[in-house]
Each structure stands twice: as C-alpha cells, then as structure tokens.
Design a protein around this motif. Structure first.
Motif, PDB file in Angstrom:
ATOM      1  N   LEU A  41       0.827  -1.218   0.000  1.00 42.65           N
ATOM      2  CA  LEU A  41       0.000   0.000   0.000  1.00 42.65           C
ATOM      3  C   LEU A  41       0.860   1.267   0.000  1.00 42.65           C
ATOM      4  O   LEU A  41       0.477   2.275  -0.583  1.00 42.65           O
ATOM      5  N   LEU A  54       1.328   7.784   7.669  1.00 36.73           N
ATOM      6  CA  LEU A  54       0.260   6.849   8.029  1.00 36.73           C
ATOM      7  C   LEU A  54       0.737   5.413   8.193  1.00 36.73           C
ATOM      8  O   LEU A  54       0.046   4.585   8.764  1.00 36.73           O
ATOM      9  N   LEU A  58      -0.974   2.791  10.638  1.00 34.22           N
ATOM     10  CA  LEU A  58      -1.768   1.665  10.139  1.00 34.22           C
ATOM     11  C   LEU A  58      -1.244   0.351  10.716  1.00 34.22           C
ATOM     12  O   LEU A  58      -2.029  -0.521  11.103  1.00 34.22           O
ATOM     13  N   TYR A  61      -2.518   0.070  14.181  1.00 32.35           N
ATOM     14  CA  TYR A  61      -3.952  -0.251  14.184  1.00 32.35           C
ATOM     15  C   TYR A  61      -4.182  -1.721  13.839  1.00 32.35           C
ATOM     16  O   TYR A  61      -4.967  -2.404  14.486  1.00 32.35           O
ATOM     17  N   ARG A  62      -3.479  -2.194  12.821  1.00 33.24           N
ATOM     18  CA  ARG A  62      -3.653  -3.597  12.414  1.00 33.24           C
ATOM     19  C   ARG A  62      -3.256  -4.536  13.563  1.00 33.24           C
ATOM     20  O   ARG A  62      -3.907  -5.547  13.795  1.00 33.24           O
ATOM     21  N   GLU A  64      -3.308  -3.813  16.780  1.00 31.70           N
ATOM     22  CA  GLU A  64      -4.305  -3.687  17.852  1.00 31.70           C
ATOM     23  C   GLU A  64      -5.575  -4.490  17.540  1.00 31.70           C
ATOM     24  O   GLU A  64      -6.269  -4.952  18.438  1.00 31.70           O
TER      25      GLU A  64
ATOM     26  N   MET B 235      -6.294   8.078   4.562  1.00 36.02           N
ATOM     27  CA  MET B 235      -6.547   7.042   5.563  1.00 36.02           C
ATOM     28  C   MET B 235      -7.457   5.951   5.017  1.00 36.02           C
ATOM     29  O   MET B 235      -7.274   4.769   5.286  1.00 36.02           O
ATOM     30  N   ALA B 238      -5.517   3.798   2.811  1.00 37.41           N
ATOM     31  CA  ALA B 238      -4.649   2.919   3.600  1.00 37.41           C
ATOM     32  C   ALA B 238      -5.411   1.690   4.102  1.00 37.41           C
ATOM     33  O   ALA B 238      -4.851   0.603   4.189  1.00 37.41           O
ATOM     34  N   LEU B 239      -6.683   1.865   4.404  1.00 39.01           N
ATOM     35  CA  LEU B 239      -7.474   0.723   4.882  1.00 39.01           C
ATOM     36  C   LEU B 239      -7.796  -0.257   3.765  1.00 39.01           C
ATOM     37  O   LEU B 239      -8.099  -1.420   4.020  1.00 39.01           O
ATOM     38  N   ASN B 240      -7.743   0.209   2.536  1.00 41.40           N
ATOM     39  CA  ASN B 240      -8.034  -0.629   1.361  1.00 41.40           C
ATOM     40  C   ASN B 240      -9.293  -1.465   1.580  1.00 41.40           C
ATOM     41  O   ASN B 240      -9.263  -2.704   1.523  1.00 41.40           O
ATOM     42  N   THR B 267      -5.513   8.030  15.508  1.00 40.75           N
ATOM     43  CA  THR B 267      -5.823   7.503  14.169  1.00 40.75           C
ATOM     44  C   THR B 267      -6.445   6.111  14.242  1.00 40.75           C
ATOM     45  O   THR B 267      -7.230   5.742  13.370  1.00 40.75           O
ATOM     46  N   SER B 268      -6.111   5.349  15.278  1.00 45.25           N
ATOM     47  CA  SER B 268      -6.718   4.015  15.400  1.00 45.25           C
ATOM     48  C   SER B 268      -8.237   4.144  15.549  1.00 45.25           C
ATOM     49  O   SER B 268      -9.004   3.345  15.013  1.00 45.25           O
ATOM     50  N   PHE B 271      -9.574   4.899  12.051  1.00 49.03           N
ATOM     51  CA  PHE B 271      -9.563   3.678  11.233  1.00 49.03           C
ATOM     52  C   PHE B 271     -10.722   2.760  11.644  1.00 49.03           C
ATOM     53  O   PHE B 271     -11.435   2.216  10.796  1.00 49.03           O
ATOM     54  N   ALA B 272     -10.903   2.604  12.959  1.00 46.36           N
ATOM     55  CA  ALA B 272     -11.956   1.694  13.448  1.00 46.36           C
ATOM     56  C   ALA B 272     -13.337   2.211  13.066  1.00 46.36           C
ATOM     57  O   ALA B 272     -14.215   1.438  12.654  1.00 46.36           O
ATOM     58  N   GLU B 275     -13.956   1.482   9.368  1.00 52.31           N
ATOM     59  CA  GLU B 275     -14.194   0.063   9.072  1.00 52.31           C
ATOM     60  C   GLU B 275     -15.561  -0.389   9.568  1.00 52.31           C
ATOM     61  O   GLU B 275     -16.263  -1.136   8.891  1.00 52.31           O
TER      62      GLU B 275
END
Lengths: 67, 287
Positions: A41, A54, A58, A61-62, A64, B235, B238-240, B267-268, B271-272, B275
């Motif tokens: 990515l 980012l 990211l 986050y992944r 977590e 963002m 990034a999550l795709n 940012t978490s 992202f959450a 999603e």
C-alpha cells in the motif's frame, strides 16, 4: 495491469516492532516485521525512501485489531 | 491520445448538466437558510417519496444504532442533522443524473463506498480536531464528485486515464493529468461551483489532492476542511476497504498534517470508525 509481486521485496525502511517509525539508519533486514500488504500500500513512499506518516499508524492499528 | 480537457471545455459541459429535481433543489436551498427549522425541512422532504425513503433508511441503519426505531422524517433529521441529509441528497442526485455505463473501468459501487468511507473519516477527524464535523462529512462524501462528472461526460478520457494508471502504476490523479490535462479534483471544483455549493466546500473539493502549502497562521480560513478531507482520503486508501490489489496510499501534505495537529490524532479510532461504519452506511444507502 501491474502484477503484484509475491512476496514483495521488503524495502529499506525502518519500523520499530511496535509499529512506530524508527529513525532512519540505513536499510533494514527483510525480517523487520513489515507486512507485505502494508508495504504494498505504501510502495510509492517506500520506493522514494520516505516514511509515510500513516504507515506506522496503520501498522499499529492492524496489530491492535488482530488477535 | 485524445486532446486534453481544459477548464473552458469542462465548464461548458458542466453547464449542460441537467437541473436538479425540483424537490431536491428546494431542499438544498432550504439548507442554506440558517433559520430553517427541522419541522419545515421535514415537510419538504416528505413531499418526495424517494428522499423520504432514503432519509429513513439512513437513520435506521446500523451505523446509528437505532435500527427500526426511527419512524418519522422529523426524528430522522434530529438524529442525522440537516446538513448530513442535504449532503446525502446532493451526492445521490449527482449519481442519479450520471450515465456511467459508457466509462469502462469506472466502478460506481467502489466510488460510492470510498466516498462514504471518506465522509466517515472526515467527520471523525473534524470532531477530534474541534472542527465542524457536519461540514467535513458533507465534503468527504462529495470530494470525488469530479470523478463522477468525468465518468458521465468524458467517459473515453477517464477510461484511458484509468487504464494508464493501472498499466504504469501511476496515481490516478497523475494519469488523469497526463491524459486529460486536468484531474478529477479540478473538475470537481468546477461542478461544485456550478451547483453553487458553499465556497469552503468548493475549495476543499478543488484542492483535496494538493492542499495549500502554507503555515497554519497564513492558511485561508477554510484550510482545515481541505486538510481534513486530504487526510481522510489517504486514511481510507490505507485501509483498502475494497481489497483492491492495485490500491496505494498517496502522499500526505506535511503542511496539512501540521495544520491539523494530526500527530495528536487518535488515528486508530478513525480507522476503526471507518471500518465499522462503512458497511452499515453502504447498506443503508443501498450502495
């Protein structure tokens, strides 16, 4: 269409185990824990030798959200 | 290669865009009225069955956690906020008027899901930074309106740009500039202006890929909006969410990053929220 390489060559990019960006000190080893899908990515930043802000976020986050 | 577009060509085509449906026009006009009351606004929506159904569907979506409990447009408006509803309507109207079947490679479903995801991310970022989350949400949903206009009115050109983006692994905006001599952000700015959207929104749509490179004190008053959408867009890439094997995250303007104080952003959490929210929003809007 671009064929996605598999496995992706892990570029020279410093990332700490907790996902935060480490200070650039030169190439990192391929086992530095950078997941191929995340590296893919951010491939354009990595190819340019830059840390995308980012990317470590990211990764964190992944981690977590992966049990 | 086909000759590129320019602002005059696009503007002349955009002027040919069909007028918005009367009901929608009235609703959007009412949204600009600062004193508009919820009951008056609800009455306007209730005149149009499609608008009414869409509003209720959205309010009852899993995203808001009140499935099946919002029975009136009035209650829905109180839950969603007037601008969120107007935002949804504007975006839906643009899509309804566009003939997208002629643009090979353009996937309307992916476009919609991305737009919804960016609107959620933008709302979260704005909330965290103490900015107007409604306005951020609206702008997030419409930020790629230019892509839709290109797909509808310049399908061969956009199709060629998409093909070039895939074959040369270029960022879509770079491919658009190569083929069209313009990118979808510029086109989106023209469309937004044509529809008399608020200037801050026009500015954000126009510059969401390249926010102004100015320090916080020198940036225009509405810079937070373009910065927010710029970051939200990255963002979401990034999550795709679409699991697109060609996906990539475009660069972020460090000026935007610093103006927003994004280093302090959770940012978490963003992202959450994206999603978890995008699936239920997409279902509610039948995307």
């Amino acid at each position: 269409m671009i064929e996605r390489p598999d496995p992706l060559p892990v570029p020279a990019f410093p990332v700490n185990a907790d996902g935060t960006a480490a200070e650039a000190r030169g190439p990192i080893s391929p086992d530095a824990g950078l997941p191929a899908d995340v590296a893919w990515l951010f491939r354009r930043s990595l190819a340019a030798g830059r840390i995308h802000p980012l990317m470590p976020l990211l990764l964190r986050y992944r981690r977590e959200h992966t049990t | 290669m086909k000759p590129g577009l320019n602002a005059a060509t696009v503007t002349s085509r955009v002027r040919d865009l069909p007028a918005l449906p009367a009901a929608l026009k009235e609703v959007l006009g009412a949204l600009r009225d600062q004193d508009m009351r919820t009951d008056r606004f609800a009455a306007l929506i209730e005149r149009d069955q499609a608008l009414c159904a869409r509003t209720l569907r959205l309010a009852n979506s899993a995203f808001y956690g009140l499935q099946g409990r919002v029975g009136s447009v009035h209650d829905a408006l109180q839950l969603l906020g007037l601008r969120t509803v107007g935002n949804m309507m504007t975006a839906a109207a643009l899509a309804a008027h566009a003939d997208l079947s002629r643009c090979a490679g353009f996937e309307f479903r992916s476009y919609w899901r991305h737009s919804v995801a960016v609107s959620i991310a933008a709302r979260e970022i704005a909330q965290a930074c103490g900015n107007d989350s409604d306005q951020a949400c609206v702008t997030g949903l419409l930020h790629d309106a230019g892509k839709l206009a290109l797909a509808a009115y310049f399908p061969a050109e956009l199709s060629a740009a998409l093909e070039l983006s895939h074959s040369a692994d270029l960022e879509p905006v770079e491919a658009e500039r190569t083929v069209l001599c313009m990118d979808h952000a510029e086109v989106g700015g023209i469309v937004a202006q044509h529809w008399f959207l608020p200037p801050a929104l026009v500015f954000a749509i126009r510059h969401h890929h390249a926010p102004p490179a100015l320090a916080a004190g020198c940036a225009p008053a509405g810079a937070w909006l373009v910065d927010t959408v710029h970051l939200a867009d990255a963002m979401v890439h990034a999550l795709n969410i679409a699991k697109d094997p060609r996906e990539s995250v475009s660069g972020i303007s460090l000026d935007s990053w610093e103006r927003l104080g994004a280093a302090r952003l959770d940012t978490s959490r963003v992202f959450a929220a994206v999603e978890s929210g995008v699936a239920s929003m997409a279902a509610a809007l039948q995307l």
